[in-house]
Design an enzyme around this catalytic site. Structure first.
Site, PDB file in Angstrom:
ATOM      1  CD  GLN A 242      -1.075   0.067   3.740  1.00 25.08           C
ATOM      2  OE1 GLN A 242      -1.340  -1.021   4.243  1.00 25.08           O
ATOM      3  NE2 GLN A 242      -1.538   1.198   4.231  1.00 25.08           N
ATOM      4  CB  CYS A 248      -4.481  -0.777   5.784  1.00 22.56           C
ATOM      5  SG  CYS A 248      -5.369   0.240   6.979  1.00 22.56           S
ATOM      6  CG  HIS A 395      -2.534  -2.148   9.746  1.00 21.66           C
ATOM      7  ND1 HIS A 395      -2.689  -1.466   8.553  1.00 21.66           N
ATOM      8  CD2 HIS A 395      -1.725  -3.205   9.480  1.00 21.66           C
ATOM      9  CE1 HIS A 395      -1.996  -2.097   7.607  1.00 21.66           C
ATOM     10  NE2 HIS A 395      -1.409  -3.148   8.133  1.00 21.66           N
TER      11      HIS A 395
END
Ligand SMILES: *[C@@H]1O[C@H](CO)[C@@H](O)[C@H](O)[C@H]1NC(C)=O
Ligand SMILES: *[C@@H]1O[C@H](CO)[C@@H](O)[C@H](O)[C@H]1NC(C)=O
Ligand SMILES: *[C@@H]1O[C@H](CO)[C@@H](O)[C@H](O)[C@H]1NC(C)=O
Ligand SMILES: *[C@@H]1O[C@H](CO)[C@@H](O)[C@H](O)[C@H]1NC(C)=O
Length: 450
Positions: A242, A248, A395
């Site tokens: 990414q 993410c 995340h």
């Protein structure tokens, strides 16, 4: 009555430099009776809801734990989405809006949890669209969140040998290393890659109690399971990177769809889908500043569909929406927080979903030791990197399997930090103890085979 929407606030607004939306509305702030103010419906496609005329109102009670009830007695469903907003399905329509907030300064936000921004509604087939906003009948107090920047995001990352060797000396479950690719990065880049610049984090829900029935069902599952190797077949798409964009959530969402399309077709449909389409086009997320898989693998896929990577290749930057309308779109159907709603997740349910239907999207709190993971079973050390300050981020990644080694149970997780990171792009993390909250808000979504 005309209402201004979220878009205006984000275009060049202060909000644009920060992660997710800065609203911080909790379950108790949202639960209660709402009046939905609805505009005209009947649109074939998502209308621009930045301004609209209210045509009618609709009363919806949001009850514990996930029941929505309207004034006609219809019972449906609702869920909170972290601290960002909520989705309601009742009386054959589905409603979603972000919670209302005002950015006071670049470090201070007021959440108006008893109203929403303008959002979208449509019928259960994603047709017959309209705009709405919600106002709660019992006004909750506006909540001020102060979030002073704890360090300069422009500061360059400093290599710290001592930190890495300390991680390796205090424990033996996992091994830490240096990643030279981080050297040119700023602390802001690192924060974004790990989920976005945090500002109004909220405590995650605890995992739900495990019933005897559930325990029994999960005990029938294999001791270990890996979608990368099902009798020699790999149902997981390749590892991606990414870069420095807080995308993410888009990578994990596309990865779940890609993998589940393989599962649904016994590997005959192997596509790579476009996170850039999500970054550039989705109004259900905040581009490179973050988003949530419930709203992407789930809602965005259902309402708009995903396109293939070749249709809108990844640039790793915020961009306009330029997906060709001629590209095939891959839609989704069902989506849910595992357990049924936000706050109902636990480890056995995650395994049941994973084995039955395919990989699942999870989010977890990144601490700065995690950045250095090289291999083994991750468990946070509690150590901090004295040279490189850090704030915990959310995340999003994809769980593709589980197992145990030396009596330590683990998840197998696909990250989006390239193949050179961790165990060839993957990491393992201790399972069954809600480590760094990885078992608190897992999401499953089902793609439709085109
Ligand atoms: C936040 O605002 C203050 C003053 O308004 C300014 O000095 C500072 O540079 C800003 N910080 C960021 C990260 O934009
Ligand atoms: C958001 O809340 C503020 C303060 O209560 C209110 O004035 C404003 O109308 C609300 N905005 C939207 C878009 O609902
Ligand atoms: C968000 O709300 C929760 C619950 O009220 C609180 O614990 C948390 O500190 C808040 N976060 C911020 C940044 O204000
Ligand atoms: C799925 O594909 C594999 C490998 O091509 C094949 O051996 C297997 O028979 C297929 N399964 C079914 C149910 O068709």
């Amino acid at each position: 009555m005309q209402r201004l929407g979220l878009l205006l606030l984000f275009c060049g607004g202060l909000g644009a430099v920060l992660g997710d939306t800065p609203a911080n509305c909790t379950y108790e702030d949202i639960r209660g009776t709402w009046i939905f103010h609805e505009g005209a419906s009947g649109y074939d496609e998502a209308p621009d809801c930045t301004g609209f005329d209210v045509k009618k109102t609709h009363t919806v009670e949001l009850l514990y734990p996930d029941v929505a009830q309207d004034e006609f007695g219809n019972q449906g469903f609702w869920t909170l989405i972290y601290n960002q907003g909520f989705e309601v399905v009742v009386g054959t329509r589905k409603y979603f809006a972000f919670s209302n907030f005002t950015v006071v300064s670049n470090t201070s936000v007021v959440s108006h949890c008893s109203s929403t921004f303008n959002g979208w509604s449509h019928d259960l087939m994603s047709r017959n669209w309209g705009c709405y906003f919600g106002v709660k009948t019992t006004l909750s107090v506006d909540k001020v969140s102060e979030h002073p920047r704890k360090f300069d995001l422009q500061r360059k990352y400093v290599a710290n040998e001592e930190f890495v060797s300390k991680i390796n000396s205090v424990q033996s479950l996992w091994e830490a290393t240096h990643y030279p690719e981080m050297y040119g990065w700023t602390l802001g880049d690192l924060q974004r890659r790990a989920g976005g610049i945090p500002q109004t984090a909220t405590p995650r829900p605890p995992t739900a109690p495990v019933s005897e029935e559930l325990r029994l069902a999960a005990s029938q599952l294999p001791d270990s399971f890996d979608w990368r190797d099902r009798d020699g077949e790999d149902f997981v798409s390749p590892i991606r990177n990414q870069g420095q964009c807080g995308s993410c959530y888009a990578f994990a969402s596309m990865a779940m769809m890609e993998s589940r399309l393989r599962v649904l077709t016994n590997n005959s449909l192997q596509v790579v889908l476009s996170p850039q389409d999500v970054v550039g086009c989705s109004e259900y997320s905040q581009g490179c500043e973050g988003g949530f898989p419930y709203l992407i693998a789930g809602k965005y896929a259902q309402d708009f569909g995903a396109v293939e990577e070749s249709c809108f290749p990844y640039t790793g930057k915020d961009s306009d929406c330029i997906s060709e309308t001629s590209c095939t779109r891959y839609y989704g159907t069902d989506y849910y927080y595992i357990g049924g709603y936000y706050g109902a997740c636990n480890e056995p349910q995650m395994r049941l979903e994973l084995v039955k239907n395919g990989p699942i999207a999870v989010s977890f709190e990144v601490l700065n030791d995690f950045m250095h993971y090289k291999g083994g079973i991750y468990r946070h050390t509690g150590l901090t990197d004295g040279f490189n300050p850090w704030e915990i981020t959310n995340h999003v990644v994809l769980v593709v399997g589980y197992g145990s080694e030396g009596g330590v149970p683990f998840w197998i997780v696909k990250n989006s930090w390239g193949e050179d990171w961790g165990e060839e792009g993957y990491f393992r993390i201790i399972r069954g103890v809600d480590e760094v909250s990885i078992e608190s808000m897992a999401v499953a979504a089902t793609p439709l085979v085109p």
